[in-house]
Design an enzyme around this catalytic site. Sequence first.
Site, mmCIF file in Angstrom:
data_model
loop_
_atom_site.group_PDB
_atom_site.id
_atom_site.type_symbol
_atom_site.label_atom_id
_atom_site.label_comp_id
_atom_site.label_asym_id
_atom_site.label_seq_id
_atom_site.Cartn_x
_atom_site.Cartn_y
_atom_site.Cartn_z
ATOM 1 N N HIS A 15 0.834 -1.206 0.000
ATOM 2 C CA HIS A 15 0.000 0.000 0.000
ATOM 3 C C HIS A 15 0.865 1.249 0.000
ATOM 4 O O HIS A 15 0.561 2.238 -0.690
ATOM 5 C CB HIS A 15 -0.922 0.008 1.214
ATOM 6 N N HIS B 93 0.480 -4.191 9.081
ATOM 7 C CA HIS B 93 1.932 -4.301 8.903
ATOM 8 C C HIS B 93 2.623 -3.905 10.186
ATOM 9 O O HIS B 93 2.062 -3.180 11.017
ATOM 10 C CB HIS B 93 2.414 -3.392 7.764
ATOM 11 N N ASP C 84 7.819 -2.307 8.217
ATOM 12 C CA ASP C 84 7.335 -2.432 6.829
ATOM 13 C C ASP C 84 7.038 -1.064 6.226
ATOM 14 O O ASP C 84 7.272 -0.835 5.031
ATOM 15 C CB ASP C 84 6.068 -3.291 6.787
#
Length: 352
Positions: free
Chosen positions: A222, A263, A267
């Site tokens: 994302h 996450h 990350d």
Amino acid sequence: MEGGRYSVTTSSTTSSITATTSSSSSSSSSSSTIFNNNKKNMSLYIGREASKLWKRVCAETTTEINLLVENWKYLLAGLVFQYIHGLAARGVHYLHRPGPTLQDLGFFLLPELGQERAYISESLFTVIFLSFFLWTFHPFIFKTKKIYTVLIWCRVLSFLVASQALRIATFYSTQLPGPNYHCREGSPLATLPRPKSVSEVLLINFPHGVIYGCGDLIFSSHMIFTLVFVNTYQRYGTRRCIKQLGWALTVIQSFLIVASRKHYTVDVVVAWYTVNLVVFFVEKKLPDRTAATLLLPLSTKDNKDGRNKEENHKLLNGNSVDPSDWRQRTQANGKILEDGHAHHADSTKNGA
């Protein structure tokens, strides 16, 4: 005598009423005429603007089709790699083993949104994605010519491919226990049984397999898309307020991803510096393959000015011929400043 006075008064009143009625009728007729004229003018204006818009759409479509014919291989390669990236993420899910959630600074500092509010980060990402997608097609509608849609998407896909290739290498190197709710111990979605056929792997169980994937953690996909979109608008967009809003939404997106426990903080942090470095490297170091395939079309005004082909070629490739010429040729010969003002020529041209 009184009868005569009464007669005169009556006659005067009648004349006054008649005059008033005539004046009101004349005023009403005048207002009606003005309204009809305005309505007619508005109809002519709408018709004229609609005709201009249609011509603009047709002209832009023709240009973009020509660009698509020349650059379809880059677009196809980028789209195919999106499938490869999805296939890799599906493959690492087979290797995922749930375990205790790792100690994380972001989990300690940010309150957990919970499963019932996990949609918030996805909603913000959808807004960012759709906004950027629509912006890349704005030349078909608006008069100001800033970008070419095909070339922008060639550039965007090159950013995505480079970032996703690094992401695949990273999450296959070390598999971490997923922090998301469906990836935790006890969840039936945390692990996948051995595939029964090759087709089961190749089809990646879209979209369920993409939404409920596990193991593809470092670094956030994302954040890759969000940072690529914001960096692209930062370079080729013209509205400073939208650029600032884009970066603010990116920061908010980062916090929401961690708060949603989709996450780990690492990350998101790795995505921030990796994607920005990838964008910098692609823009500054790699050759611009698509820019050389197209010289921006000149307007008829250029021809009337008497510029020869050599001058036009220099202009389109970033070499100034006439210092007083400030027309925008952003896509091929340089950057643009805020609010659409042309800037100096840049050696990096738009393309993939």
